[in-house]
Scaffold this motif. Structure first.
Motif, mmCIF file in Angstrom:
data_model
loop_
_atom_site.group_PDB
_atom_site.id
_atom_site.type_symbol
_atom_site.label_atom_id
_atom_site.label_comp_id
_atom_site.label_asym_id
_atom_site.label_seq_id
_atom_site.Cartn_x
_atom_site.Cartn_y
_atom_site.Cartn_z
ATOM 1 N N GLY A 96 4.921 4.585 12.696
ATOM 2 C CA GLY A 96 5.537 3.714 13.675
ATOM 3 C C GLY A 96 6.586 2.853 12.993
ATOM 4 N N GLN A 97 6.873 1.718 13.583
ATOM 5 C CA GLN A 97 7.927 0.859 13.042
ATOM 6 C C GLN A 97 7.565 0.285 11.676
ATOM 7 O OE1 GLN A 97 8.773 -2.068 16.053
ATOM 8 N NE2 GLN A 97 9.496 -0.552 17.542
ATOM 9 N N ASP A 98 6.313 -0.101 11.507
ATOM 10 C CA ASP A 98 5.895 -0.712 10.241
ATOM 11 C C ASP A 98 4.491 -0.268 9.828
ATOM 12 O OD1 ASP A 98 4.504 -2.016 12.218
ATOM 13 O OD2 ASP A 98 5.184 -4.034 11.690
ATOM 14 N N TYR A 99 4.101 0.909 10.247
ATOM 15 C CA TYR A 99 2.791 1.447 9.891
ATOM 16 C C TYR A 99 2.839 2.971 9.977
ATOM 17 C CZ TYR A 99 2.313 1.838 14.989
ATOM 18 O OH TYR A 99 2.524 2.132 16.318
ATOM 19 N N ALA A 100 1.926 3.616 9.279
ATOM 20 C CA ALA A 100 1.793 5.067 9.326
ATOM 21 C C ALA A 100 0.318 5.422 9.455
ATOM 22 C CB ALA A 100 2.383 5.720 8.073
ATOM 23 N N TRP A 101 0.061 6.588 10.018
ATOM 24 C CA TRP A 101 -1.322 7.019 10.183
ATOM 25 C C TRP A 101 -1.409 8.535 10.011
ATOM 26 C CZ3 TRP A 101 1.988 6.348 14.225
ATOM 27 C CH2 TRP A 101 2.033 7.337 15.206
ATOM 28 N N SER A 102 -2.599 9.000 9.688
ATOM 29 C CA SER A 102 -2.840 10.429 9.574
ATOM 30 C C SER A 102 -4.332 10.692 9.765
ATOM 31 C CB SER A 102 -2.356 10.959 8.218
ATOM 32 O OG SER A 102 -2.374 12.376 8.195
ATOM 33 N N ALA A 103 -4.692 11.961 9.758
ATOM 34 C CA ALA A 103 -6.083 12.325 10.034
ATOM 35 C C ALA A 103 -6.509 13.514 9.199
ATOM 36 C CB ALA A 103 -6.253 12.649 11.524
ATOM 37 N N THR A 104 -7.811 13.599 8.967
ATOM 38 C CA THR A 104 -8.430 14.797 8.419
ATOM 39 C C THR A 104 -9.605 15.159 9.316
ATOM 40 O OG1 THR A 104 -10.049 13.674 7.002
ATOM 41 C CG2 THR A 104 -7.849 14.037 6.074
ATOM 42 N N THR A 105 -9.947 16.431 9.349
ATOM 43 C CA THR A 105 -11.091 16.869 10.145
ATOM 44 C C THR A 105 -12.369 16.328 9.522
ATOM 45 O OG1 THR A 105 -9.948 18.856 10.863
ATOM 46 C CG2 THR A 105 -12.334 18.863 11.023
ATOM 47 N N PRO A 120 0.816 -1.209 0.000
ATOM 48 C CA PRO A 120 0.000 0.000 0.000
ATOM 49 C C PRO A 120 0.853 1.265 0.000
ATOM 50 C CG PRO A 120 -0.862 -1.587 1.561
ATOM 51 C CD PRO A 120 0.466 -2.123 1.102
ATOM 52 N N ILE A 121 0.285 2.332 -0.525
ATOM 53 C CA ILE A 121 0.941 3.641 -0.577
ATOM 54 C C ILE A 121 -0.022 4.680 -0.019
ATOM 55 C CG2 ILE A 121 1.932 5.426 -2.066
ATOM 56 C CD1 ILE A 121 2.647 3.213 -4.052
ATOM 57 N N ALA A 122 0.516 5.613 0.761
ATOM 58 C CA ALA A 122 -0.298 6.704 1.304
ATOM 59 C C ALA A 122 0.413 8.026 1.126
ATOM 60 C CB ALA A 122 -0.596 6.463 2.784
ATOM 61 N N VAL A 123 -0.355 9.030 0.742
ATOM 62 C CA VAL A 123 0.096 10.423 0.733
ATOM 63 C C VAL A 123 -0.962 11.181 1.521
ATOM 64 C CG1 VAL A 123 0.624 12.448 -0.667
ATOM 65 C CG2 VAL A 123 1.197 10.163 -1.524
ATOM 66 N N PHE A 124 -0.619 11.570 2.752
ATOM 67 C CA PHE A 124 -1.667 12.171 3.584
ATOM 68 C C PHE A 124 -1.075 13.127 4.618
ATOM 69 C CE2 PHE A 124 -1.967 7.663 5.784
ATOM 70 C CZ PHE A 124 -0.659 7.727 6.192
ATOM 71 N N GLY A 125 -1.963 13.987 5.139
ATOM 72 C CA GLY A 125 -1.524 14.939 6.141
ATOM 73 C C GLY A 125 -2.622 15.885 6.565
ATOM 74 N N PRO A 126 -2.465 16.504 7.732
ATOM 75 C CA PRO A 126 -3.450 17.461 8.243
ATOM 76 C C PRO A 126 -3.116 18.880 7.796
ATOM 77 C CG PRO A 126 -1.796 17.101 9.894
ATOM 78 C CD PRO A 126 -1.406 16.233 8.712
ATOM 79 N N GLN A 127 -4.129 19.698 7.660
ATOM 80 C CA GLN A 127 -3.910 21.121 7.427
ATOM 81 C C GLN A 127 -4.126 21.858 8.739
ATOM 82 O OE1 GLN A 127 -2.789 23.916 6.868
ATOM 83 N NE2 GLN A 127 -3.422 24.285 4.780
ATOM 84 N N THR A 128 -3.064 22.420 9.269
ATOM 85 C CA THR A 128 -3.159 23.163 10.524
ATOM 86 C C THR A 128 -2.937 24.651 10.302
ATOM 87 O OG1 THR A 128 -0.822 22.684 10.943
ATOM 88 C CG2 THR A 128 -2.443 21.206 11.913
ATOM 89 N N GLY A 129 -3.067 25.100 9.052
ATOM 90 C CA GLY A 129 -2.800 26.497 8.749
ATOM 91 C C GLY A 129 -1.308 26.726 8.590
ATOM 92 N N TYR A 130 -0.968 27.942 8.221
ATOM 93 C CA TYR A 130 0.435 28.310 7.996
ATOM 94 C C TYR A 130 0.815 29.397 9.001
ATOM 95 C CZ TYR A 130 -0.058 25.643 3.719
ATOM 96 O OH TYR A 130 -0.280 24.626 2.820
ATOM 97 N N PHE A 131 1.727 29.062 9.890
ATOM 98 C CA PHE A 131 2.100 29.960 10.971
ATOM 99 C C PHE A 131 3.614 29.962 11.160
ATOM 100 C CE2 PHE A 131 -2.169 28.418 11.911
ATOM 101 C CZ PHE A 131 -2.849 29.606 12.119
#
Length: 931
Positions: free
Chosen positions: A467-476, A422-433
């Protein structure tokens, strides 16, 4: 340790900051010279040691991340003054900004081997030749902080759990002490007393304190309750927090004695640059709860808005009558639009659906609604209603872009990738500060193994990462966990009926006073914020319902429970807990904020929607206020603890190993109602879904291909890609004879053919290709929407609907919900309404249509006349009229009007970058093996 100052171009374009008075002294250069000596001595004492690359990394060099502007968010007074005077940047303050910005032009040629030209290598550990510094914080022998040369990210390795968390706190303070201090005061409603009375400061504290007017006892109770309810994990979380706070305080003491603390403390009067008099207050565990209340309010509290919903429903019923007006309202609300793009493609997850026979509704009497007053007893130069308005505006332009941000995710199953992983491209938007709200770190210790991003001051665990062999992310996610109750008043305006008894409201008061400073340019002043709380939450509005005086209160399930989610984050960082998608889903079920969570390892992908979704009483419609009576309360609601029955995990949208997942704050699943308006046929989620669907159909997806799909969508104008073709179809239904309109049509059509993107002619040109077409659409959209809908809806209903959902959120739309220079665009707007109406006028099939046809009264010829007349008007508007300019941009500078600004929350400023509709923190991951 302090960071050395590196010189950048003296003519760097910089953003407007909060500290305009910093450089007004003629003695600045003398002061800089006097401060450089101890700074240089400390920096010269840094030594580098070797840390071997971790052996527990299963990513095989295929994990990457990026977080602009840079890891280093602290700056000494000397560094701030140099930045203000000459544009120089402290080490690692902006070194992730350039790679992040460059993807906008570099993505078409992207390959797997060039991904880290635009991202950081997110492998565990630091290769020996990349070690920049090694620190044993406070001389401890059980933890080491190694920073890498490229980005200065702290890699924290501990031999004891306490030492590991101590190091995490120390590293957080090294990188974000000032920001952490700012936000612990924001969470308590004390920012102006801490940082001065600038309107932006007042706006920040007012926005958040209104939602969470906590006392110190409330903050402590959250800790006690979270620990008590979570058993051994709760006890471990408290121990971790205590160690983390100890690490923060150790850095405060070290930076104070070494005189390399953040320079903002001097510029706001907390420290003396000559005598070192003054103090930086130590952190307490309750400070972290105050911080969490701000973050939870920004990103994880979906719902609310019931009073505004009621006002627009009443306007619709006034216009059309109750039956037809309700039908019109429901068609614009789009609760469960059949054309909406979904994250979970199969199954139904009913939540907050429309009841057949609504019960307990408490709709206000017409004209009776007034927002509850928050500010009292204002004195000083900011006295009067003008200051209140200024602070409210400042709040919206300061952090609203984060709250309404564009977190997104693209995840593809191994069945459709070139490698089979599997492949993931992901991330949260927390604004630009500046500094960024998030910070990067790696943390390795007993029961902890992760790298990624965490909110400053809450980084005892990695909150989004790998983590060691997994990744996670979130969206609102935005599902509704907030309800509005109408409490009937009795005796006076500050007593209410609670289960038949006249009960006094609780008055919570916060006084703020500030001294004049050169930092914010304001004279001395003070004001008081006052909130009234009931068992049903804080009072937000006052009104009458059927002639009875009521207070409308806002109750959310996460109210008084911001600390609870720490258990879920602890689990995500524990390699012994998360061993596959089921463990991941179990972990995020412990997070009570409203998020969409995504997961990928070398074999599986997964999704889960988190949040404490209350079980509502039968017949209650979550869209509108209800009476504060036992019959309409959440089931088994305990007002003392604010706990209730919540929907089970199986009822939350969830999935494992779907072909692909996309999310851009769109609808989660069929029958799952979010609180957001606009989840209809056109949503920015379509920009991802269309591209990923094509990749999956073709097969052989790579990391580069998925990243390119994200970057391509990030430059697309949603209106131009998904709505403009049908608008042009109406306009072109007959020959366009007007030369102005014909020329505009030609330019717009050429832009659509070229891909409908807002992109530079060449890297760094600061000029858009298709600039005229972009200008025309930016001018045309608000004109055409009003001309299309206002005549049929009438001005009152049109205005009420625009209060529920803004018409436009183009990148340059300072009037939109995110304000200007915020990056996030096209989340909120009338794209779906225009799309459905225009397709209906064209005679095309529309599932879930609007209740009526609006453009030109529904006739094709009349609609065409409306579009052409508004198009002519738009084409005649100059760039200076469409892009009026601001403190950063000259009028008419289209590229600059769109550009992203790192909004200053401290003393360091950064250059603006070309617009991209993209997450702030982002990962590209593909694991090659599994434990």
């Amino acid at each position: 340790m302090p960071r050395r100052t590196s010189r950048t171009a003296l003519d760097r374009q910089r953003t407007p900051g909060r500290f305009p008075g910093f450089l007004k002294s003629a003695s600045v250069c003398v002061l800089i010279a006097g401060l450089l000596s101890p700074l240089t001595q400390v920096a010269a004492a840094e030594t580098a040691t070797v840390q071997a690359t971790a052996t527990n990394d299963h990513c095989g060099g295929q994990c990457s991340d990026i977080l602009p502007p840079g890891q280093n968010g602290n700056a000494t007074l000397a560094q701030i003054l140099l930045n203000q005077a000459f544009g120089t940047q402290p080490d690692h303050a902006d070194d992730q900004l350039g790679p992040y910005a460059n993807l906008a032009k570099g993505y078409p040629a992207l390959t797997n081997s060039t991904i880290n030209t635009f991202f950081n290598d997110a492998s565990f550990g630091v290769p020996a030749d990349q070690v920049a510094s090694t620190v044993k914080p406070a001389g401890r022998g059980d933890v080491t902080i190694v920073r890498d040369k490229k980005s200065g990210v702290p890699h924290i390795t501990g031999t004891t759990r306490y030492g590991t968390e101590f190091g995490a706190g120390y590293a957080a303070a090294e990188d974000r002490l000032w920001l952490m201090d700012v936000f612990r005061h924001v969470g308590r409603g004390q920012l102006t007393s801490f940082a001065g009375g600038a309107p932006s400061n007042q706006g920040l504290e007012q926005e958040f304190w209104r939602n969470a007017p906590y006392t110190e006892a409330d903050l402590q109770a959250q800790i006690d309750n979270a620990v008590a309810s979570a058993g051994d994990r709760g006890k471990q979380a408290l121990a971790d927090v205590n160690a983390y706070v100890a690490g923060i305080n150790a850095y405060i003491d070290a930076s104070d004695s070494g005189r390399y603390f953040p320079g903002e403390y001097v510029l706001t009067g907390h420290k003396d640059s000559v005598t070192n008099a003054g103090t930086i207050d130590h952190f307490k565990t309750t400070d972290l709860v105050a911080l969490a209340s701000v973050i939870g309010s920004l990103f994880g509290s979906g719902g609310g808005g019931e009073v505004n919903n009621a006002l627009s429903l009443l306007a619709a019923q006034q216009k059309y009558g109750v039956t037809e007006g309700t039908k019109v309202w429901e068609s614009f609300r789009e609760r469960n639009d059949p054309e909406a793009v979904l994250t979970v493609q199969d199954g139904s997850f009913p939540y907050a659906t429309k009841p057949a026979d609504p019960q307990g509704e408490a709709l206000p009497d017409a004209g009776s609604v007034n927002e509850e007053q928050l500010v009292y007893d204002r004195t000083g130069s900011a006295a009067g209603s003008t200051a209140t308005g200024a602070s409210a505006t400042a709040a919206k332009t300061a952090v609203t872009s984060a709250k309404r941000g564009m977190s997104n995710a693209l995840v593809v199953s191994g069945d459709h990738t070139a490698s089979g992983n599997p492949i993931a491209v992901f991330g949260p938007q927390t604004g630009y500060f500046a500094p960024q709200l998030l910070m990067l770190q790696e943390i390795q210790g007993p029961g902890l193994s992760a790298r990624g991003a965490s909110f400053a001051g809450l980084s005892m665990y990695v909150e989004l990462g790998r983590g060691q062999d997994y990744a996670w992310s979130a969206t609102t996610s935005g599902q509704d966990i907030i309800d509005t109750y109408a409490v009937e008043l009795c005796q006076d305006d500050y007593h209410y009926l609670y289960r038949g008894t006249c009960t006094a409201m609780e008055e919570i008061e916060q006084k703020n006073a500030w001294k004049p400073t050169t930092a914010d340019g304001t004279a001395a002043g003070s004001y008081t914020m006052r909130a009234w709380r009931t068992k049903y939450g804080p009072v937000e509005y006052r009104a009458t319902v059927g002639g009875k005086k009521v207070a409308y209160t806002t109750l959310r399930t996460s109210y008084l429970h911001e600390a609870d989610s720490i258990i879920g984050f602890q689990m995500l960082n524990d390699p012994d807990f998360v061993k596959g998608p089921q463990g991941f889903q179990s972990a995020v079920q412990h997070i009570n904020y409203t998020f969409n969570w995504f997961y990928a390892d070398s074999e599986h992908t997964a999704y889960y929607n988190s949040g404490d979704n209350p079980v509502r009483a039968s017949g209650v419609d979550a869209e509108f206020p209800v009476w504060a009576q036992p019959s309409y309360e959440w089931r088994n609601w305990n007002p003392t603890t604010n706990t209730a029955d919540y929907t089970p995990a199986s009822a939350h949208p969830n999935s494992i190993d779907q072909d692909y997942y996309i999310s851009w704050n769109n609808k989660q699943a069929r029958d799952y109602t979010t609180a957001s308006w606009g989840d209809g046929s056109v949503h920015r989620g379509n920009l991802l879904d269309d591209r990923v669907k094509k990749l999956v159909a073709a097969g052989g997806v790579t990391r580069a291909a998925l990243t390119k799909a994200m970057a391509d969508a990030a430059l697309a104008d949603l209106r131009a890609e998904d709505v403009l073709p049908d608008l042009l179809k109406v306009v072109g239904s007959s020959t366009v004879t007007d030369p102005t309109a014909a020329a505009a049509v030609s330019k717009l059509q050429a832009w659509v053919t070229a891909g409908a993107k807002r992109t530079e002619t060449s890297a760094g040109s600061k000029t858009y290709a298709d600039a005229d077409a972009i200008r025309i659409l930016d001018a045309w959209w608000p004109l055409l929407v009003k001309a299309e809908f206002a005549p049929g809806l009438g001005s009152d209903l049109y205005t009420a609907f625009t209060a529920n959902l803004p018409v436009d959120e183009a990148p340059s739309a300072a009037h939109g919900p995110t304000g200007s220079h915020a990056g996030s665009s096209f989340q909120y707007g009338w794209w779906s309404y225009v799309d459905k109406d225009i397709r209906a006028v064209l005679g095309e099939s529309v599932q879930g249509p609007l209740a009526r046809k609006y453009c030109g009264g529904g006739g094709l010829s009349a609609c065409r006349d409306v579009l052409i007349s508004t198009l002519k008007e738009a084409a005649g508007r100059t760039a200076a009229q469409v892009y009026p300019g601001d403190d950063l941009c000259a009028a008419g500078n289209q590229w600059c009007a769109d550009s992203i600004v790192q909004r200053t929350l401290g003393g360091i400023k950064h250059s603006n970058i070309s617009w991209q509709n993209r997450p702030t923190f982002q990962q590209v991951v593909e694991f090659t093996s599994h434990r």
